[in-house]
Write a protein that holds these residues in place. Structure first.
Motif, PDB file in Angstrom:
ATOM      1  N   ALA A 264       0.825  -1.209   0.000  1.00  0.00           N
ATOM      2  CA  ALA A 264       0.000   0.000   0.000  1.00  0.00           C
ATOM      3  C   ALA A 264       0.859   1.259   0.000  1.00  0.00           C
ATOM      4  N   VAL A 265       1.881   1.299   0.859  1.00  0.00           N
ATOM      5  CA  VAL A 265       2.729   2.490   0.947  1.00  0.00           C
ATOM      6  C   VAL A 265       3.587   2.640  -0.307  1.00  0.00           C
ATOM      7  N   ALA A 266       4.063   1.522  -0.857  1.00  0.00           N
ATOM      8  CA  ALA A 266       4.858   1.598  -2.094  1.00  0.00           C
ATOM      9  C   ALA A 266       4.033   2.165  -3.240  1.00  0.00           C
ATOM     10  N   VAL A 267       2.767   1.770  -3.300  1.00  0.00           N
ATOM     11  CA  VAL A 267       1.879   2.271  -4.357  1.00  0.00           C
ATOM     12  C   VAL A 267       1.569   3.748  -4.150  1.00  0.00           C
ATOM     13  N   LEU A 268       1.234   4.125  -2.923  1.00  0.00           N
ATOM     14  CA  LEU A 268       0.807   5.500  -2.643  1.00  0.00           C
ATOM     15  C   LEU A 268       1.980   6.480  -2.621  1.00  0.00           C
ATOM     16  N   TRP A 269       3.092   6.068  -2.070  1.00  0.00           N
ATOM     17  CA  TRP A 269       4.229   6.979  -1.890  1.00  0.00           C
ATOM     18  C   TRP A 269       5.175   6.944  -3.086  1.00  0.00           C
ATOM     19  N   LEU A 270       5.624   5.754  -3.475  1.00  0.00           N
ATOM     20  CA  LEU A 270       6.632   5.636  -4.523  1.00  0.00           C
ATOM     21  C   LEU A 270       6.037   5.352  -5.901  1.00  0.00           C
ATOM     22  N   LYS A 271       4.695   5.304  -5.962  1.00  0.00           N
ATOM     23  CA  LYS A 271       3.988   5.107  -7.241  1.00  0.00           C
ATOM     24  C   LYS A 271       4.388   3.790  -7.926  1.00  0.00           C
ATOM     25  N   VAL A 272       4.632   2.766  -7.126  1.00  0.00           N
ATOM     26  CA  VAL A 272       4.957   1.450  -7.680  1.00  0.00           C
ATOM     27  C   VAL A 272       3.719   0.881  -8.368  1.00  0.00           C
ATOM     28  N   PRO A 273       3.828   0.446  -9.618  1.00  0.00           N
ATOM     29  CA  PRO A 273       2.670  -0.159 -10.290  1.00  0.00           C
ATOM     30  C   PRO A 273       2.335  -1.511  -9.678  1.00  0.00           C
ATOM     31  N   PHE A 274       1.144  -1.630  -9.152  1.00  0.00           N
ATOM     32  CA  PHE A 274       0.719  -2.862  -8.484  1.00  0.00           C
ATOM     33  C   PHE A 274      -0.722  -3.102  -8.889  1.00  0.00           C
ATOM     34  N   GLY A 275      -0.901  -3.953  -9.908  1.00  0.00           N
ATOM     35  CA  GLY A 275      -2.216  -4.154 -10.498  1.00  0.00           C
ATOM     36  C   GLY A 275      -3.027  -5.256  -9.844  1.00  0.00           C
ATOM     37  N   GLY A 276      -4.139  -5.599 -10.487  1.00  0.00           N
ATOM     38  CA  GLY A 276      -5.059  -6.585  -9.953  1.00  0.00           C
ATOM     39  C   GLY A 276      -4.419  -7.946  -9.733  1.00  0.00           C
ATOM     40  N   MET A 277      -3.591  -8.400 -10.688  1.00  0.00           N
ATOM     41  CA  MET A 277      -2.931  -9.690 -10.544  1.00  0.00           C
ATOM     42  C   MET A 277      -1.950  -9.698  -9.374  1.00  0.00           C
ATOM     43  N   ASP A 278      -1.292  -8.547  -9.147  1.00  0.00           N
ATOM     44  CA  ASP A 278      -0.369  -8.445  -8.013  1.00  0.00           C
ATOM     45  C   ASP A 278      -1.122  -8.579  -6.689  1.00  0.00           C
ATOM     46  N   TRP A 279      -2.256  -7.876  -6.587  1.00  0.00           N
ATOM     47  CA  TRP A 279      -3.046  -7.954  -5.357  1.00  0.00           C
ATOM     48  C   TRP A 279      -3.605  -9.359  -5.154  1.00  0.00           C
ATOM     49  N   LEU A 280      -4.013 -10.010  -6.251  1.00  0.00           N
ATOM     50  CA  LEU A 280      -4.531 -11.371  -6.139  1.00  0.00           C
ATOM     51  C   LEU A 280      -3.433 -12.331  -5.696  1.00  0.00           C
ATOM     52  N   GLY A 281      -2.239 -12.169  -6.259  1.00  0.00           N
ATOM     53  CA  GLY A 281      -1.110 -12.988  -5.836  1.00  0.00           C
ATOM     54  C   GLY A 281      -0.774 -12.769  -4.368  1.00  0.00           C
ATOM     55  N   THR A 282      -0.821 -11.506  -3.938  1.00  0.00           N
ATOM     56  CA  THR A 282      -0.590 -11.178  -2.526  1.00  0.00           C
ATOM     57  C   THR A 282      -1.624 -11.855  -1.644  1.00  0.00           C
ATOM     58  N   LEU A 283      -2.881 -11.816  -2.060  1.00  0.00           N
ATOM     59  CA  LEU A 283      -3.953 -12.459  -1.299  1.00  0.00           C
ATOM     60  C   LEU A 283      -3.705 -13.953  -1.153  1.00  0.00           C
ATOM     61  N   PHE A 284      -3.270 -14.605  -2.231  1.00  0.00           N
ATOM     62  CA  PHE A 284      -2.987 -16.040  -2.179  1.00  0.00           C
ATOM     63  C   PHE A 284      -1.893 -16.349  -1.154  1.00  0.00           C
ATOM     64  N   VAL A 285      -0.835 -15.542  -1.156  1.00  0.00           N
ATOM     65  CA  VAL A 285       0.266 -15.767  -0.218  1.00  0.00           C
ATOM     66  C   VAL A 285      -0.206 -15.529   1.218  1.00  0.00           C
ATOM     67  N   LEU A 286      -1.023 -14.509   1.432  1.00  0.00           N
ATOM     68  CA  LEU A 286      -1.521 -14.226   2.778  1.00  0.00           C
ATOM     69  C   LEU A 286      -2.423 -15.351   3.275  1.00  0.00           C
ATOM     70  N   ILE A 287      -3.256 -15.889   2.403  1.00  0.00           N
ATOM     71  CA  ILE A 287      -4.108 -17.022   2.788  1.00  0.00           C
ATOM     72  C   ILE A 287      -3.230 -18.216   3.167  1.00  0.00           C
ATOM     73  N   THR A 288      -2.109 -18.379   2.461  1.00  0.00           N
ATOM     74  CA  THR A 288      -1.161 -19.438   2.797  1.00  0.00           C
ATOM     75  C   THR A 288      -0.718 -19.320   4.253  1.00  0.00           C
ATOM     76  N   ILE A 289      -0.322 -18.097   4.655  1.00  0.00           N
ATOM     77  CA  ILE A 289       0.161 -17.881   6.022  1.00  0.00           C
ATOM     78  C   ILE A 289      -0.963 -18.125   7.029  1.00  0.00           C
ATOM     79  N   VAL A 290      -2.178 -17.685   6.700  1.00  0.00           N
ATOM     80  CA  VAL A 290      -3.318 -17.898   7.591  1.00  0.00           C
ATOM     81  C   VAL A 290      -3.560 -19.390   7.799  1.00  0.00           C
ATOM     82  N   LEU A 291      -3.566 -20.160   6.707  1.00  0.00           N
ATOM     83  CA  LEU A 291      -3.809 -21.598   6.803  1.00  0.00           C
ATOM     84  C   LEU A 291      -2.724 -22.291   7.625  1.00  0.00           C
TER      85      LEU A 291
END
Length: 301
Positions: A264-291
């Protein structure tokens, strides 16, 4: 004095994760805009944060800061942790940021717990359970989306960035597993403080941190100071406090906020391009940690 509430433990774990996530973004800012090299930054982070934690360990009521050096095997284990754990996990993570960005590097590093599970499965000679197989598939799927955006024809990050990101996950696993025996005998401040400080001294032989580099202005000092104070010392301290209050599994689960904060901060502050696929990939990894965390809690129970 009343004991800390569970809510305070949750808040501390969340803030520790956020502080760690923001430190990655500050590192990216220093690399891209202030011409700071990853190795140089890692050396100073280890030296300064490590010295502060060692002093903290020494001033504790029941200090064990020097007792660890009286046992040769413990001292050797600490030296191993310093080089292959502390230095390795810090440098691979920061160099991965240097090659890609804070968001991608942080998410890739969070595959590390999967390697921890694999290690203990091999050690105890047992097949992974269903939840661990599901975590593996999600982690692979998340990594695939981050690296390719769902296309088999191209990669959106360089092969070097992917290599160092995965290596960062491996070193995180080693960093998690190797000091377990030390942490059963000595305080976390002692093990981590000496690990950082000794690692910083050894790493300095190669990075020569006394040779000042980069552009030093107000922004550089603020980002550098944040990485040392909030991204290292304070984050470490409040995370340990949260572990005492709410337990390690819950505190680790709440640390899933770290890659979200970094992204979130990289996108808002440094304008890093982070699209829908990036967020979906992030979600998958986070679900991994939760499981994996929920599976650990169930097994412990």
């Amino acid at each position: 004095m009343s004991s800390p509430s569970k809510a305070s433990g949750i808040v501390m774990a969340l803030f520790a994760a956020i502080f760690w996530g923001l430190s990655g973004t500050c590192a990216q800012y220093l690399f891209e805009q202030k011409a700071i090299e990853p190795g140089w930054l890692v050396s100073w982070r280890l030296l300064l944060a490590g010295s502060i934690l060692v002093v903290f360990a020494i001033t504790r009521k029941d200090s064990d800061a020097f007792r660890i050096w009286k046992h040769p095997m413990d001292a050797l284990s600490l030296l191993l942790f310093s080089i292959l754990g502390m230095v390795a996990v810090q440098y691979t993570y920061f160099y991965s940021i240097h090659l890609s960005n804070a968001a991608t590097a942080t998410v890739l590093q969070y595959i590390g717990p999967l390697f921890v599970v694999a290690f203990y499965a091999i050690k105890h000679r047992r097949w992974p359970v269903l939840i661990e197989y599901a975590s593996l598939l999600l982690a692979l799927g998340g990594t695939f989306l981050l690296v390719t955006h769902g296309s088999l024809d191209k990669m959106v990050i360089t092969e070097a960035a992917l290599f160092w990101g995965i290596l960062s996950a491996f070193t995180l696993a080693f960093y998690t597993i190797q000091p377990v025996q030390l942490l059963r005998k000595y305080s976390a401040a002692t093990v981590t403080g000496w690990g950082m400080f000794i690692g910083g001294i050894i790493f300095s032989i190669f990075t020569k941190p006394w040779q000042v580099q980069g552009v030093w202005d107000a922004g550089t000092w603020l980002a550098f100071g944040y990485i040392i104070l909030f991204g290292s010392v304070i984050a470490f301290y409040i995370f340990l406090r949260s572990v005492i209050i709410i337990g390690a599994p819950t505190a680790s689960l709440l640390c899933c906020v770290e890659p979200l904060a970094a992204a979130a901060v990289a996108v808002l502050w440094l304008k890093v391009p982070f699209g829908g696929m990036d967020w979906l990939g992030t979600l998958f990894v986070l679900i991994t940690i939760v499981l994996l965390t929920l599976g650990t809690k169930k097994e412990a129970a």
